[in-house]
Design a protein around this motif. Structure first.
Motif, PDB file in Angstrom:
ATOM      1  N   HIS A  69       0.840  -1.198   0.000  1.00 23.39           N
ATOM      2  CA  HIS A  69       0.000   0.000   0.000  1.00 23.39           C
ATOM      3  C   HIS A  69       0.879   1.253   0.000  1.00 23.39           C
ATOM      4  N   ASP A  70       1.917   1.279   0.843  1.00 22.19           N
ATOM      5  CA  ASP A  70       2.830   2.424   0.897  1.00 22.19           C
ATOM      6  C   ASP A  70       3.506   2.644  -0.446  1.00 22.19           C
ATOM      7  N   PHE A  71       3.901   1.563  -1.111  1.00 20.53           N
ATOM      8  CA  PHE A  71       4.553   1.669  -2.413  1.00 20.53           C
ATOM      9  C   PHE A  71       3.599   2.286  -3.435  1.00 20.53           C
ATOM     10  N   LYS A  72       2.352   1.808  -3.462  1.00 19.44           N
ATOM     11  CA  LYS A  72       1.365   2.346  -4.404  1.00 19.44           C
ATOM     12  C   LYS A  72       1.131   3.837  -4.148  1.00 19.44           C
ATOM     13  N   GLU A  73       1.063   4.200  -2.876  1.00 22.05           N
ATOM     14  CA  GLU A  73       0.851   5.590  -2.514  1.00 22.05           C
ATOM     15  C   GLU A  73       2.028   6.451  -2.978  1.00 22.05           C
ATOM     16  N   THR A  74       3.237   5.953  -2.812  1.00 22.06           N
ATOM     17  CA  THR A  74       4.433   6.679  -3.241  1.00 22.06           C
ATOM     18  C   THR A  74       4.446   6.860  -4.753  1.00 22.06           C
ATOM     19  N   LEU A  79       3.727  10.247  -9.560  1.00 21.35           N
ATOM     20  CA  LEU A  79       3.057  10.524 -10.833  1.00 21.35           C
ATOM     21  C   LEU A  79       2.322  11.859 -10.796  1.00 21.35           C
ATOM     22  N   SER A  80       1.693  12.147  -9.676  1.00 23.34           N
ATOM     23  CA  SER A  80       0.981  13.405  -9.529  1.00 23.34           C
ATOM     24  C   SER A  80       1.957  14.576  -9.608  1.00 23.34           C
ATOM     25  N   ASN A  81       3.074  14.463  -8.895  1.00 16.95           N
ATOM     26  CA  ASN A  81       4.086  15.528  -8.931  1.00 16.95           C
ATOM     27  C   ASN A  81       4.668  15.666 -10.332  1.00 16.95           C
ATOM     28  N   SER A  82       4.872  14.546 -10.994  1.00 17.97           N
ATOM     29  CA  SER A  82       5.410  14.575 -12.358  1.00 17.97           C
ATOM     30  C   SER A  82       4.436  15.273 -13.297  1.00 17.97           C
ATOM     31  N   SER A  83       3.162  15.039 -13.084  1.00 16.12           N
ATOM     32  CA  SER A  83       2.140  15.664 -13.921  1.00 16.12           C
ATOM     33  C   SER A  83       2.197  17.186 -13.774  1.00 16.12           C
TER      34      SER A  83
END
Length: 109
Positions: A69-74, A79-83
């Motif tokens: 779960h932590d990995f998916k959140e990271t 991806l959000s920051n990259s966007s």
């Protein structure tokens, strides 16, 4: 549970089993009674070991699930920051393109 704790628990169970077995073997009971006690104690140890194993298995599954779960959140955060960074880059490039078009228009006159 760390590897050290698992080894300690195993050593404790093994030591307890050997101690109980030796104590029963040297007790002044009949052979049949001694075998019944040994079987009962062995069954108890087996049940306790099974319980410990199931507990360790559950703990491991929970830790793996949390890590997943932590990995998916990271990854989602990345991806959000990259966007956002990509959007900033696009805006910057569009501004530069507009400046270049204006400069080019001056040369074409």
């Amino acid at each position: 549970m760390s590897k050290n704790s698992g080894n300690s628990a195993l050593a404790l169970l093994l030591g307890a089993g050997i101690g109980v077995g030796l104590g029963i073997l040297f007790a002044p009971d009949k052979g049949t009674k001694t075998r019944e006690k040994l079987k009962g104690n062995f069954d108890d140890l087996k049940d306790e070991a099974k319980s410990k194993w199931e507990s360790l298995e559950l703990l491991s599954k929970n830790k793996f699930s949390k890590g997943k779960h932590d990995f998916k959140e990271t990854v989602d955060d990345m991806l959000s920051n990259s966007s956002y960074k990509a959007e900033e880059a696009i805006v910057y490039l569009e501004e530069k393109l507009e400046q270049l078009k204006k400069q080019n228009a001056k040369f074409q006159k």
